[in-house]
Design a protein around this motif. Structure first.
Motif, PDB file in Angstrom:
ATOM      1  N   UNK A  91     -67.461  13.790 -21.096  1.00  0.00           N
ATOM      2  CA  UNK A  91     -67.013  12.789 -22.083  1.00  0.00           C
ATOM      3  C   UNK A  91     -66.165  13.522 -23.102  1.00  0.00           C
ATOM      4  N   UNK A  92     -64.939  13.052 -23.302  1.00  0.00           N
ATOM      5  CA  UNK A  92     -64.017  13.674 -24.252  1.00  0.00           C
ATOM      6  C   UNK A  92     -63.803  12.721 -25.419  1.00  0.00           C
ATOM      7  N   UNK A  93     -63.943  13.270 -26.628  1.00  0.00           N
ATOM      8  CA  UNK A  93     -63.693  12.475 -27.834  1.00  0.00           C
ATOM      9  C   UNK A  93     -63.307  13.410 -28.977  1.00  0.00           C
ATOM     10  N   UNK A  94     -62.158  13.178 -29.553  1.00  0.00           N
ATOM     11  CA  UNK A  94     -61.728  13.867 -30.764  1.00  0.00           C
ATOM     12  C   UNK A  94     -61.799  15.397 -30.651  1.00  0.00           C
ATOM     13  N   UNK A  95     -61.290  15.924 -29.535  1.00  0.00           N
ATOM     14  CA  UNK A  95     -61.233  17.373 -29.360  1.00  0.00           C
ATOM     15  C   UNK A  95     -62.538  18.017 -28.938  1.00  0.00           C
ATOM     16  N   UNK A  96     -63.518  17.203 -28.600  1.00  0.00           N
ATOM     17  CA  UNK A  96     -64.818  17.721 -28.166  1.00  0.00           C
ATOM     18  C   UNK A  96     -65.109  17.191 -26.769  1.00  0.00           C
TER      19      UNK A  96
END
Length: 173
Positions: A91-96
């Motif tokens: 899961x990718x979100x906001x550079x994480x």
């Protein structure tokens, strides 16, 4: 919270170790396993592999089956001799990037599927501009296998913290 849980019939169970790393390229060679990204739920048996690999009932496959193609998710399968045998998601979100849902069917265990899936997700997270990558697995204890733990460490992740799990008394595992 711990006091409330203990006072209300809960006890500590098997904890999960959380790991972290940056997105530098992996320093291990890719095992000789084909890894493909799954973008459509009909493309590969992602849900079945997850449910079976985790020892869940067959109906649980539906819980994971629609994950490929969902916004923010990247799903992969590893093929051994042309057959999908392992799965993993990110899961990718906001550079994480948070890695999870990593499971391998019994016949393919010990053949490098999860290392290959870790490598592929690390590279994909870096290409997506992620700065921080997270993953978790069960804590290392003398009476439980630690293959996932060793694979995660080999992939360059460092221990971050141990997260306790609480269970109703009588169901502690």
């Amino acid at each position: 919270a711990e006091g409330w849980l203990a006072a209300n019939g809960f006890a500590r169970g098997y904890a999960w170790m959380k790991f972290v790393r940056d997105a530098h390229p992996p320093r291990f060679a890719a095992p000789a396993v084909e890894v493909v990204e799954v973008v459509d739920p009909e493309q590969e048996p992602f849900g079945m592999i997850a449910a079976t690999g985790f020892g869940l009932p067959a109906w649980a496959a539906g819980f994971f089956a629609d994950l490929p193609g969902r916004d923010g998710w990247r799903c992969y399968v590893a093929r051994v001799e042309g057959e999908a045998q392992a799965c993993a998601a990110m899961r990718i979100h906001d550079g994480i990037a948070e890695f999870g849902i990593a499971a391998t069917l019994e016949p393919a265990r010990g053949r490098g599927c999860q290392l290959a899936l870790l490598r592929r997700r690390i590279l994909a997270a870096a290409a997506a501009g992620c700065r921080t990558l997270f993953v978790e697995t069960g804590e290392r204890t003398p009476n439980r296998p630690s293959t996932s733990y060793r694979n995660i460490r080999r992939a360059g992740f460092e221990e971050a913290y141990l997260r306790p799990n609480w269970q109703a008394r009588g169901r502690i595992g």
